[in-house]
Each structure stands twice: as C-alpha cells, then as structure tokens.
Write an enzyme that holds these catalytic residues in place. Structure first.
Site, PDB file in Angstrom:
ATOM      1  N   CYS A   2       2.870  -5.325 -15.731  1.00  0.00           N
ATOM      2  CA  CYS A   2       2.743  -6.302 -17.018  1.00  0.00           C
ATOM      3  C   CYS A   2       2.754  -7.583 -16.536  1.00  0.00           C
ATOM      4  O   CYS A   2       3.175  -8.189 -15.561  1.00  0.00           O
ATOM      5  CB  CYS A   2       3.948  -6.034 -17.918  1.00  0.00           C
ATOM      6  N   ARG A  27      -3.292  -8.429 -12.839  1.00  0.00           N
ATOM      7  CA  ARG A  27      -2.318  -7.443 -12.665  1.00  0.00           C
ATOM      8  C   ARG A  27      -2.666  -6.092 -13.036  1.00  0.00           C
ATOM      9  O   ARG A  27      -1.847  -5.182 -12.829  1.00  0.00           O
ATOM     10  CB  ARG A  27      -1.014  -8.178 -13.388  1.00  0.00           C
ATOM     11  N   TRP A  73       1.263  -2.925 -18.763  1.00  0.00           N
ATOM     12  CA  TRP A  73       0.641  -1.764 -18.201  1.00  0.00           C
ATOM     13  C   TRP A  73       1.661  -0.627 -18.505  1.00  0.00           C
ATOM     14  O   TRP A  73       2.807  -0.774 -18.036  1.00  0.00           O
ATOM     15  CB  TRP A  73       0.521  -2.120 -16.753  1.00  0.00           C
ATOM     16  N   ASN A  99       8.782  -6.944 -18.719  1.00  0.00           N
ATOM     17  CA  ASN A  99       7.802  -6.544 -17.888  1.00  0.00           C
ATOM     18  C   ASN A  99       8.769  -5.666 -16.748  1.00  0.00           C
ATOM     19  O   ASN A  99       9.991  -6.549 -16.408  1.00  0.00           O
ATOM     20  CB  ASN A  99       7.133  -7.643 -16.837  1.00  0.00           C
ATOM     21  N   GLY A 100       8.770  -4.380 -16.678  1.00  0.00           N
ATOM     22  CA  GLY A 100       9.439  -3.500 -15.770  1.00  0.00           C
ATOM     23  C   GLY A 100      10.013  -2.313 -16.725  1.00  0.00           C
ATOM     24  O   GLY A 100       9.408  -2.032 -17.427  1.00  0.00           O
ATOM     25  N   GLU A 480      -3.022   5.574  10.380  1.00  0.00           N
ATOM     26  CA  GLU A 480      -3.157   4.336   9.364  1.00  0.00           C
ATOM     27  C   GLU A 480      -3.236   3.090  10.057  1.00  0.00           C
ATOM     28  O   GLU A 480      -3.883   2.238   9.688  1.00  0.00           O
ATOM     29  CB  GLU A 480      -1.931   4.383   8.364  1.00  0.00           C
ATOM     30  N   LYS A 484      -6.274   0.459  10.024  1.00  0.00           N
ATOM     31  CA  LYS A 484      -6.421  -1.024   9.573  1.00  0.00           C
ATOM     32  C   LYS A 484      -6.985  -1.872  10.627  1.00  0.00           C
ATOM     33  O   LYS A 484      -7.705  -2.767  10.297  1.00  0.00           O
ATOM     34  CB  LYS A 484      -4.868  -1.319   9.468  1.00  0.00           C
ATOM     35  N   GLU A 487     -10.639  -1.530  10.777  1.00  0.00           N
ATOM     36  CA  GLU A 487     -11.257  -1.989   9.404  1.00  0.00           C
ATOM     37  C   GLU A 487     -11.623  -3.415   9.480  1.00  0.00           C
ATOM     38  O   GLU A 487     -12.582  -3.773   9.011  1.00  0.00           O
ATOM     39  CB  GLU A 487     -10.554  -1.778   8.114  1.00  0.00           C
ATOM     40  N   HIS A 503      -4.703  14.870  27.677  1.00  0.00           N
ATOM     41  CA  HIS A 503      -5.787  15.719  27.538  1.00  0.00           C
ATOM     42  C   HIS A 503      -7.270  15.130  27.422  1.00  0.00           C
ATOM     43  O   HIS A 503      -8.142  15.775  27.035  1.00  0.00           O
ATOM     44  CB  HIS A 503      -5.353  16.659  26.387  1.00  0.00           C
ATOM     45  N   LYS A 602     -14.477  -1.109  -1.359  1.00  0.00           N
ATOM     46  CA  LYS A 602     -13.052  -0.737  -2.073  1.00  0.00           C
ATOM     47  C   LYS A 602     -13.002   0.507  -2.453  1.00  0.00           C
ATOM     48  O   LYS A 602     -12.021   1.309  -2.583  1.00  0.00           O
ATOM     49  CB  LYS A 602     -12.775  -1.829  -2.946  1.00  0.00           C
TER      50      LYS A 602
HETATM   51  C1  G6P Z   1     -12.902   3.286   0.676  1.00  0.00           C
HETATM   52  C2  G6P Z   1     -11.798   2.419   0.772  1.00  0.00           C
HETATM   53  C3  G6P Z   1     -10.497   2.735   1.772  1.00  0.00           C
HETATM   54  C4  G6P Z   1      -9.945   3.897   0.536  1.00  0.00           C
HETATM   55  C5  G6P Z   1     -10.887   4.809   0.446  1.00  0.00           C
HETATM   56  C6  G6P Z   1     -10.302   5.972  -0.411  1.00  0.00           C
HETATM   57  O1  G6P Z   1     -13.267   3.891   1.723  1.00  0.00           O
HETATM   58  O2  G6P Z   1     -12.128   1.352   1.840  1.00  0.00           O
HETATM   59  O3  G6P Z   1      -9.528   1.652   1.693  1.00  0.00           O
HETATM   60  O4  G6P Z   1      -8.814   4.328   1.286  1.00  0.00           O
HETATM   61  O5  G6P Z   1     -12.136   4.519   0.143  1.00  0.00           O
HETATM   62  O6  G6P Z   1     -10.150   5.421  -1.743  1.00  0.00           O
HETATM   63  P1  G6P Z   1      -9.041   5.893  -2.906  1.00  0.00           P
HETATM   64  O7  G6P Z   1      -9.414   4.799  -3.873  1.00  0.00           O
HETATM   65  O8  G6P Z   1      -9.582   7.184  -3.324  1.00  0.00           O
HETATM   66  O9  G6P Z   1      -7.970   5.848  -2.540  1.00  0.00           O
END
Ligand code: G6P
Length: 607
Positions: A2, A27, A73, A99-100, A480, A484, A487, A503, A602
């Site tokens: 929110c 937001r 939200w 908000n909260g 992960e 990162k 990417e 291995h 994204k």
């Molecule tokens: C794209 C984005 C990633 C994301 C993936 C899955 O490849 O670049 O950052 O993890 O999609 O997206 P989602 O919205 O399903 O978590």
C-alpha cells in the site's frame, strides 16, 4: 504494498493527494481513495486504477485543504470499493489510512463487535478507525496512542478527525513513512519520491514514532510520548534517482528492501509459537496429512527458490518432492499419482511454461498451489490455493527480493503442512518461527557489509569463469548466486554440488580460478571443506559465504563474506544476500546495464 499520502497547507488537498498517489503507483495497488476535511470529512474511493478515483472526484469534487490518501494492495478482504481506504468510524468523524497488517485483527474485531460496533468492510484497517474514535476524548494524539497500543503487527497509520482541523496524526511501526516539509505546507508519504517535486526537505519517521503534522511543520515523538529530535534530511536526487529511491539501480533498491519484504510476507501469518495462518491456502488438515508427494514447477530464479523448497519439504516434512523446470515438466509426461500438491512458483504468475506445467499437473489430479507475487495473476486465478509473497513490484530483471520472499513463503507452507500431519512438533515450529521473526534483522546486518562485498567483487571483474559450490541447501543457494552473476555481469559462471567438483569441473581450476563456496550446513561442513581444499591445492581462489563466527573457514578461504549465525534450516536465506550484492558490484564495475541485462526479459509470457 500500500501507498500513503497526507497533506495540510494552503492548497486544495484533493489534487495534491491524487498526484502523490500516482507517484506511488509503482508499489502496486488494487484500489485507491482520499479523504478531505472541510468542517466535516468526505471520502471518495474506488476499486481499480487511480483514474477511476480521478473520474469520481471530477464528478463529485472535494474541497478542503487537509486530507489523506491511499493506494491499497489487498491483504484482508478482496479488492473492491468498500474495502478501499480511507476507512471511517460509524460517525464519519474519524478517518484512517493504513499500510501493513494488524495481526490481532480477528480478536479486536470480535471485541468491538461485542460492544456493538458494526463494520462496513472486511479489512483489518477499519478497526483502527473504530478504536481511535472509541478512545477519543478531545485529544487525537492520545486517542491514536491508545488505539495503537491495542494493535499488533507492522503498519504505518495516518489519522484525521473533523474535531481537530488542519492536523494529521501518524504512527509508524515498521512500514515506511516520511514527512515532506514545504513552505507553509506539509506532506506525508510512504516514500520520498512521492512528494519530491514539492520539497527537498524531509523528516524520516522511524520505527516506533508518532508524528503530528500541521501546515507549519511536524513534531515527532515516540509512540510512548518521549520527545524526538530529528534532523531535516535534504534530498538532492535528480528525478531518475528519485524513482529508484535514491539508489543507483532498481536492483540495489530491491536488495535493500528485503528486510521489509520478509516482514511483510510473514506479517499476520506466523505467531511466536510457529503456528501459521495462510489466508488463501484452503486445503484442510486431512489433505495435508494424506499428502504423499510434492511437485514444484518453476523457471529461472523461481526454480532456484524451488530447489530450496525441495530441501525444506523433504527435511521438515519427509514428503518426497520433485522440483521441475516447468518447460521440461510440461513435455515430460510426469507420473502424477496419489495425493499430491503442485507448488507452481512464479513471481509474475504469468510465465507461459510455468502456467502450462501447472495446468498439466492440475489436469492430472494434483492440487495446485500458486506461490506468486502478483495478486490476481493468471496463476493465482487458476490455482486452488494461493500464497502471495508480498514483495511488492520488482522492476530489476534480475530477481532478488521476490526470490527471498519465495523462500519465506515455502517455510510458511512447510509449517502449515507440517503441523497438520504432525511432522513438525511444537519445538521445531517454534525454532523455525523464531528464525523467520529474526530474519529481517539478520538480512539488515548482511546489507551492512556491502562495502566488504564490493571489495571482493573487484577480484572477479576480469575472471573468465567462476564456479559456485555448496551442499544441500547451500547448493541451492549457490545455483541462485551463479545465475545472478551471469545474468548481469555476463561472466561465465556455473554452480554445482561441492561433491561433484572432482568429477569433472576440477580440471578447469588452475591458479587464480575463482570459486565461491556457500558453507553454512553443519551436517556436511567437513565435506564441503574438502572441496575447498581441492580448489586451494590447485591454486584456486576461494570466496566463502559462511557464518560470521566460523573461525575454521578463515584458515582456508581467501575471502570470507560473513552472515549471522542461524538455524541451518534457515541459513540459505541470509546466504543469498552477499551473492546478490556480489553480482551487482561485479556488473557495476564492468559497466553493464544492471536493471535491464541484454537479451533477458522480466517476464517470459511466450514459450
Ligand atoms: C525470466 C526472468 C527471471 C525469472 C523467470 C521466471 O526469465 O528474467 O528473473 O526468474 O523469468 O519468472 P516468474 O515470473 O515465473 O517467476
């Protein structure tokens, strides 16, 4: 999450509030509203976009120079006109925006209900308007104090009454709140960019403080009433930087939002005993008890969150769990039998492959649970159960805060299922519950070491290949961390279980080859250390993410990035934070477009 606005000054409040709410749109919200005082208080609010509220105000304008506004939200109660803020007490003389989450909402509602209070909405926030009016005895500050003394949870609350014109009272417990100081006018907002075009002078309201706002300025005190001296913060950001909350990039801003994201995701769902209440997870205890298989389907970062989930579900629940790349699962003819739950993880809730895998699993009789960040997304609409992550909108393509929230969501889910099938006893529930409650502070402390991570990044800028290793939960986090880095830095990096290094990949480790090791899991600590020694013996350079009280690792690694000691089950949550910062700083040193890396999107809504 929110957004909040407030205004007192010489101008008409409605357009100022509306404009501020538009600047808080990022937001995320599902409804919006404002209240303006002009003798009496009038409210306009509407579900949907701010333009709907704008149209309402055009048809029925509000005059008055003091007011409050809100973008909502949904948490308690569906998004609709009635649940939109501001909320009033029955007399309409007191209005609040909030908000909260008020965690003891049900109890308070029952108590007020027994006293004869009727509620118009399904929200927790409306209770606050009732509480303030019930305690009002000619002093709004005193009434707000008494009201919030009853409310548990995380919130920013803004209150106005027709009895005290030209005055707004607000309190902050965790959720953000700032005061903008203008010339003969004063603003309240959830964040600085919302009012930066009006003023550059701000007072940041801290946790546990109350502020009284008038046209002449603002007076801050603690909620208990002790005076507070707060220096004025002069903000020099340009418009672009303002949008990023003062950070250089959205990614960094989102990394820094993580303590708040953890708090929000847990709020109202977990008590001190580790008992969990997940509002849209509707399966009953019998289903949880009979469950004999969990499938996790996801892509990208969400898949990596699923790797952590698999460890958690198997270790805590002892339920066989498969985590599948959704694009593999959808064409893989998965053997779905018995009583199973499919957890589809997707920040956006719109990833085409994840939707397809989720539909396939549901079509084959698996119960579908969506773990997603977007309220009303396709995945959330199609699933029988939904667990929202409350990370707020994520702008950076490289996901950070959404990932962390997905981990938290899976711990909550494990507790929910575990209690029902007696796989989690009271002691374990309390342990995990405590771990989640202290997590925001721990993440905060990792963020405090950013300079050390930035220094470590310098040694990676010119690397050709970087390897990430770990075991169990640490391996999941290493995956992960590696993603990162690749990417946004465009460096080749690869993660593998520490035991797998010898291995094959060890052939590529020579003098100076960087290897990042995540080493938090006590049960396999020595085994992971062996892999570190294999690297060191070939002249490789080891950067370790380890508990900060781990003296042993100091003798082996070239660089140690410390994280606060945690229960091993929760170790990975903090461990990912230095890896996010490492990727960020390497990419920054290499001069890349951090928020929009080449070739990546994204949300991938096509196959
Ligand atoms: C794209 C984005 C990633 C994301 C993936 C899955 O490849 O670049 O950052 O993890 O999609 O997206 P989602 O919205 O399903 O978590």
């Amino acid at each position: 999450m929110c957004g909040i606005m407030g205004y007192v000054g010489p101008r008409e409040a409605a357009p100022v509030l509306l404009d501020g709410l538009r600047r808080l749109e990022y937001r995320g919200y599902d409804s919006a509203g404002i209240a303006v005082a002009n003798g009496a208080i009038s409210v306009r609010k509407a579900e949907g976009k701010i333009d709907r509220l704008g149209a309402l105000l055009e048809a029925a304008p509000l005059a008055g120079t003091a007011g409050i506004g809100h973008t909502r939200w949904a948490t308690h109660g569906e998004p609709n006109d009635v649940n939109a803020h501001p909320h009033s007490d029955p007399s309409g003389e007191f209005v609040v925006v909030h908000n909260g989450i008020i965690e003891n909402f049900s109890r308070l509602r029952d108590e007020l209900g027994a006293e004869g209070h009727d509620f118009a909405s399904d929200t927790d926030s409306e209770i606050l308007a009732h509480l303030v009016s019930r305690h009002y005895d000619g002093d709004l500050v005193a009434a707000v104090r008494l009201a919030v003394a009853r409310a548990e949870g995380a919130y920013a609350l803004v209150v106005m009454t027709s009895h005290e014109p030209g005055r707004i009272v607000a309190v902050r417990r965790i959720s953000p709140l700032v005061v903008g100081l203008g010339d003969g006018e004063t603003f309240l907002a959830s964040d600085i960019p919302a009012v930066l075009h009006h003023t550059r002078d701000f007072l940041v309201v801290e946790d546990g403080e109350l502020v009284v706002v008038t046209a002449d300025g603002a007076v801050i005190e603690t909620i208990e009433g002790e005076a507070v001296e707060r220096d004025v913060l002069r903000v020099e950001w340009d418009a672009e930087r303002a949008e990023k909350g003062g950070y250089d990039h959205f990614m960094l801003k989102e990394i820094y939002e993580q303590p708040a994201v953890v708090t929000e995701t847990v709020a109202g769902r977990l008590d001190a005993e580790g008992s969990v209440w997940l509002e849209d997870v509707r399966f009953d205890d019998a289903f949880a008890a009979e469950l004999d298989r969990i499938w996790v389907a996801a892509c990208g970062t969400a898949y990596h969150a699923g790797l952590v989930g698999r460890e958690i579900f198997q270790r805590i629940l002892r339920i066989p769990t498969s985590v599948e790349y959704a694009h593999e699962m959808r064409y893989g003819d998965p053997i779905i039998t018995g009583s199973s739950l499919t957890v589809a993880i997707s920040q956006s809730g719109e990833t085409a492959d994840t939707l397809a895998a989720a539909r396939l699993a549901a079509g084959r009789g698996s119960r579908l649970l969506a773990l997603t960040n977007v309220v009303g997304s396709t995945l959330s609409r199609e699933a029988a159960d939904v667990l929202y992550t409350r990370a707020g909108p994520e702008v950076s393509v490289a996901s950070t805060k959404a990932y962390l929230a997905m981990l938290v969501g899976q711990y909550l889910l494990a507790l929910r299922i575990g209690r029902a099938r007696h796989a989690v006893d009271a002691e374990l529930a309390k342990r995990i519950g405590h771990g989640l409650h202290v997590l925001p502070g721990q993440v905060e402390s990792v963020l405090g070491n950013e300079a050390q991570v930035a220094a470590a990044a310098e040694s990676l800028v010119d690397a050709d290949d970087i390897y990430f290793i770990g075991r169990g939960l640490d391996y999941a986090v290493a995956m992960e961390g590696s993603l990162k880095l690749k990417e946004i830095s465009y460096l080749h990096s690869e993660a593998m279980p520490a035991g797998e290094l010898k291995h094959g990949t060890l052939a590529l480790v020579t003098r100076g080859t960087p290897v990042v090791v995540v080493i938090t899991q006590g049960a396999v600590y020595d085994k992971t250390l062996s892999a570190v020694q294999e690297v060191k013996a070939r002249g490789g350079r080891v950067i370790a993410v380890a508990y900060e009280d781990d003296d042993e690792i100091l003798r082996h690694a070239d660089t140690v990035l410390g994280i606060p000691r945690a229960d091993d089950l929760l170790g990975p949550v903090c461990a990912v934070v230095p890896l996010q910062l490492l990727a960020y700083h390497v990419a920054k040193l290499r001069g890349h477009d951090i928020d929009q890396p080449r070739n990546l999107a994204k949300s991938v809504t096509v196959e």
